[in-house]
Design an enzyme around this catalytic site. Structure first.
Site, PDB file in Angstrom:
ATOM      1  N   LYS A 186      -7.224  -8.673  19.639  1.00 38.69           N
ATOM      2  CA  LYS A 186      -6.444  -8.495  18.416  1.00 38.69           C
ATOM      3  C   LYS A 186      -6.864  -9.505  17.330  1.00 38.69           C
ATOM      4  CE  LYS A 186      -3.755  -5.066  19.691  1.00 38.69           C
ATOM      5  NZ  LYS A 186      -4.088  -4.616  21.064  1.00 38.69           N
TER       6      LYS A 186
HETATM    7  C1  LIG Z   1      -2.673  -3.985  21.813  1.00 37.86           C
HETATM    8  C2  LIG Z   1      -1.548  -3.048  21.528  1.00 37.86           C
HETATM    9  C3  LIG Z   1      -0.285  -3.133  22.155  1.00 37.86           C
HETATM   10  C4  LIG Z   1       0.053  -4.038  23.295  1.00 37.86           C
HETATM   11  O1  LIG Z   1      -0.616  -5.134  23.450  1.00 37.86           O
HETATM   12  P1  LIG Z   1      -0.895  -5.998  24.776  1.00 37.86           P
HETATM   13  O2  LIG Z   1      -0.728  -7.367  24.211  1.00 37.86           O
HETATM   14  O3  LIG Z   1      -2.284  -5.701  25.182  1.00 37.86           O
HETATM   15  O4  LIG Z   1       0.130  -5.686  25.790  1.00 37.86           O
HETATM   16  C5  LIG Z   1       0.707  -2.270  21.751  1.00 37.86           C
HETATM   17  N1  LIG Z   1       0.496  -1.343  20.813  1.00 37.86           N
HETATM   18  C6  LIG Z   1      -0.692  -1.216  20.184  1.00 37.86           C
HETATM   19  C7  LIG Z   1      -0.853  -0.179  19.126  1.00 37.86           C
HETATM   20  C8  LIG Z   1      -1.752  -2.045  20.540  1.00 37.86           C
HETATM   21  O5  LIG Z   1      -2.943  -1.882  19.940  1.00 37.86           O
END
Ligand SMILES: *Cc1c(COP(=O)(O)O)cnc(C)c1O
Length: 405
Positions: A186
């Site tokens: 992210k």
């Molecule tokens: C990455 C993501 C999540 C959840 O993230 P994690 O930290 O990997 O559990 C939820 N929604 C979206 C749209 C994402 O891209």
């Protein structure tokens, strides 16, 4: 796109602060931690940077969504309207609180189509959960109007749109609650982590307790805390928060680089008249983690993907239509309700009904869409080369296609 590309001295310094005391947990051990409260500091920084009144860190973006739902009172039998194009975490969180995911079509913003949302509202609808996919907002004015008219909760999954805005406000701070993910890929990473943001004190207090076994955090020590409700352990560790603390200070740099590289790449692709781009709703500001672009037909798009593979420019670009993490078409485990434990008949029926549901409008969009992730490390020369190679692959396919016709 990801903050991990800029991992360095600053992250190591913050992590070393924690390693030196050995207090890896965010709560308690007040003396031994020698003034280091990385999770608390990161929560404060999040409220300051993004302008949410409250922030509660969690162990992941998925647990942030689950926590937000619990704190907002979303549970057994409640319907949550969410998009057909997202990450599997969105429906995982809905299912985890006993609620029912109601999947609806996306439009050329790659987010919820407000008309499809309106058509899906029933007396059991409790929440609309837009997912701001690939760095760009859903049409929040239209969704907020629906929430107002039907007394629904607006929960923003802004997990992959850190730093994007809508009408001046940061995504994730506009609804009743919003979430970011800080997983490894992210915009800001903690390795693993997430946050619930809200402007409602009650939602924050519940999120705080829910992520730590229901502790009210009012006791003189953890043993003296009361438990006003049942919680879980979705805590972030001090080590993870330390990484995020260094990363959030670099956010402006990340965003500036993403915008610059994305604009350059877009300029290259725009030279091919058959290429069009994802629509950003009026008042929206893309964080530019991806450049998402469309081709005229599904057939041409599939051929372009093949050509890009052959030319070795496909790495870093995603054809979501055939991807089993992000689009309903390939979510067989969801459509077959393959849970490890018994789930309610309501949930099972809703999931198996997805097999016969039509997502023709989403298919029409997603079958023509390619998203190219934007690296922070590209030089101007590299962006130009990449853009030129992609444009060439598209031109090659279009020429072959024209000859066939
Ligand atoms: C990455 C993501 C999540 C959840 O993230 P994690 O930290 O990997 O559990 C939820 N929604 C979206 C749209 C994402 O891209």
């Amino acid at each position: 796109m990801p903050g991990f590309e800029f991992f360095g001295e600053e992250e190591r310094k913050e992590v070393n602060d924690v390693l030196e005391t050995g207090i890896l947990m965010r709560y308690g051990f007040d003396g031994a931690r020698k003034g280091h409260w990385k999770a608390k500091e990161l929560e404060k920084a999040i409220t300051e940077v993004f302008g949410a009144a409250y922030a509660q860190l969690t162990s992941s973006g998925t647990s942030a969504l689950t926590t937000a739902m619990a704190a907002l009172g979303i549970g057994a039998g409640d319907e949550v309207i969410m998009p057909s194009f997202t990450f599997v975490a969105s429906f995982e969180a809905v299912l985890s609180v006993g609620a029912i995911p109601v999947l609806v079509d996306v439009d050329d913003t790659l987010t919820l189509d407000p008309a499809a949302v309106r058509a899906a509202i029933t007396p059991r609808t409790k929440c609309i959960m837009p997912v701001h996919m690939c760095g760009s907002p859903a049409d929040l004015d239209a969704l907020q109007q629906l929430c107002k008219a039907h007394s629904l909760i607006l929960l923003e999954d802004a997990c992959q749109s850190i730093g994007a805005r809508y009408k001046g406000k940061f995504l994730g701070t506009i609804g009743d609650a919003g979430t970011f993910s800080f997983d490894f890929v992210k915009t800001i990473t903690c390795a693993e982590g997430g946050v619930v943001m809200t402007n409602k004190k009650e939602v924050y207090v519940k999120s705080d307790g829910y992520t730590d076994h229901g502790h009210d955090h009012q006791g003189v020590d953890r043993g003296a805390d009361l438990h006003p409700f049942i919680g879980y352990n979705y805590r972030i560790s001090e080590l993870h928060a330390a990484v995020g603390l260094a990363q959030i200070r670099k956010l402006d740099t990340f965003l500036a680089l993403q915008k610059k590289n994305c604009a350059l790449l877009r300029e290259q692709l725009a030279q091919v008249p058959e290429i069009s781009f994802r629509r950003v709703p009026e008042g929206g500001e893309d964080s530019c983690t991806f450049l998402s672009w469309f081709l005229p037909t599904a057939e041409i798009t599939a051929a372009v993907v093949e050509e890009m593979r052959a030319q070795q420019v496909m790495p870093g670009s995603f054809y979501w239509f055939v991807n089993n993490w992000h689009y309903i078409r390939k979510w067989d485990h969801l459509k077959q309700a393959l849970a490890l434990h018994a789930i309610s008949d309501e949930q099972k029926n809703a999931l198996t009904a997805l097999n016969s549901a039509s997502f023709a409008a989403s298919d029409e969009i997603m079958s023509r869409c390619i998203s190219t992730s934007i690296s922070l490390l590209w030089t101007e020369q590299q962006v130009r080369e990449k853009g030129e190679k992609i444009a060439d692959a598209v031109r090659t396919v279009l020429a072959a296609h024209a000859q066939k016709a």
